[in-house]
Enzyme design. Structure first.
Site, PDB file in Angstrom:
ATOM      1  N   ASP A  50       0.837  -1.205   0.000  1.00  0.00           N
ATOM      2  CA  ASP A  50       0.000   0.000   0.000  1.00  0.00           C
ATOM      3  C   ASP A  50       0.868   1.249   0.000  1.00  0.00           C
ATOM      4  O   ASP A  50       0.656   2.183  -0.789  1.00  0.00           O
ATOM      5  CB  ASP A  50      -0.901   0.040   1.244  1.00  0.00           C
ATOM      6  N   THR A 121      -6.878  -4.661   0.501  1.00  0.00           N
ATOM      7  CA  THR A 121      -5.697  -5.034   1.279  1.00  0.00           C
ATOM      8  C   THR A 121      -5.913  -6.343   2.034  1.00  0.00           C
ATOM      9  O   THR A 121      -5.021  -7.189   2.102  1.00  0.00           O
ATOM     10  CB  THR A 121      -5.319  -3.910   2.270  1.00  0.00           C
TER      11      THR A 121
END
Length: 307
Positions: A50, A121
């Site tokens: 990320d 995620t």
């Protein structure tokens, strides 16, 4: 020569290239197994992928478009990044696009870019990587006008390579994929895998679906509409933010579909707006009757705002 091309074309062409590079970074982090997971809050995780993907995208766009506001999901300290993470090339197919007159002279101060460097995620960490996307949305004033969705783990059937990048500019067109209609004579709804309350199930039941496709990620849900796997996408839980929806919304409109809150209004994407999408999401594939779905959502769901 490229500076003679309208800013929004150059911007989208740069977003396509940056998203693909971010996808490479995401795969590389996963393959090395160095996820370095941080729990931002309960059930909300951030990984090295990320962080690195966002730094790549933001640095690339800031270098070429320093006066355009960029908002990323992750709150990151300033940090030097690898030189090869800064993408300067622009996608050649996007550069050929012809814009309508109302988009040809957009000013930098009217633009805002919304970045979700890794949508999905939790799926990334758990290994359900096909649901992972990179999302870059471009807003002109309050409207989502252009978007890029990159799938790092999409397997190309011709050569087995990984990665697919879709893009769209509202009222202009789409690229990177072939639009597929959902099956005739059926009604398939895509929604979240997460648990939801009984009244949300009642709203789903009101659509009289032939099937429910439960997946995660705003980008991946819209892909179900574009790839012909679902007719509509319904989401009434809390959790979605502007960076989750700007790119999918723009691409869906560019393809001929619709994307609104549960009251039928489009979200605002000006840089000063609040981030949460508090009124849920209803999206429909091209050719579907959006109003039909809106009319069947119970009023108590329509009027409720998520926390």
């Amino acid at each position: 020569m490229s500076e003679e091309v309208a800013m929004i074309i150059r911007l989208v062409a740069s977003c396509v290239s940056a998203a693909a590079k971010a996808g490479e970074i995401i795969r590389d982090v996963k393959s090395r197994g160095e996820l370095n997971i941080v729990e931002k809050k309960k059930d909300d995780y951030q990984t090295e992928a990320d962080r690195s993907a966002q730094r790549c995208i933001v640095a690339s766009l800031n270098k070429r478009f320093p006066d355009v506001k960029v908002i990323g999901e992750e709150e990151l300290p300033n940090q030097e990044i690898l030189d090869d993470w800064v993408v300067t090339n622009m996608d050649s197919e996007v550069m050929k696009v012809h814009l309508p007159s109302e988009l040809q002279n957009i000013k930098a101060e009217d633009l805002c870019i919304w970045v979700d460097p890794l949508d999905g995620t939790r799926e990334y960490v758990q290994g359900t990587v096909e649901q992972v996307t990179v999302l870059i949305g471009v807003a002109v004033k309050d409207k989502a006008v252009a978007g890029v969705i990159h799938q790092p783990y999409f397997k190309n059937s011709q050569d087995g390579s990984l990665g697919r990048t879709l893009w769209g500019i509202d009222s202009v067109g789409i690229g990177g994929f072939k639009l597929c209609p959902p099956p005739d004579g059926k009604r398939i709804i895509t929604t979240t895998k997460c648990k939801f309350r009984d009244e949300i199930q009642a709203a789903l039941d009101a659509f009289e679906p032939d099937g429910i496709l439960r997946v995660n990620g705003a980008g991946y849900k819209v892909l179900q509409l574009l790839d012909g796997k679902a007719h509509a996408y319904f989401y009434a839980n809390r959790g979605y933010m502007r960076w989750d929806t700007c790119a999918p919304e723009a691409i869906l409109y560019a393809a001929g579909g619709k994307f609104t809150d549960l009251r039928g209004d489009r979200y605002s994407y000006v840089s000063t707006t609040s981030f949460p999408n508090r009124r849920g999401v209803l999206a429909t594939a091209p050719g579907q009757d959006h109003e039909w779905y809106l009319d069947r959502i119970p009023s108590e769901i329509k009027m409720r705002e998520t926390d």
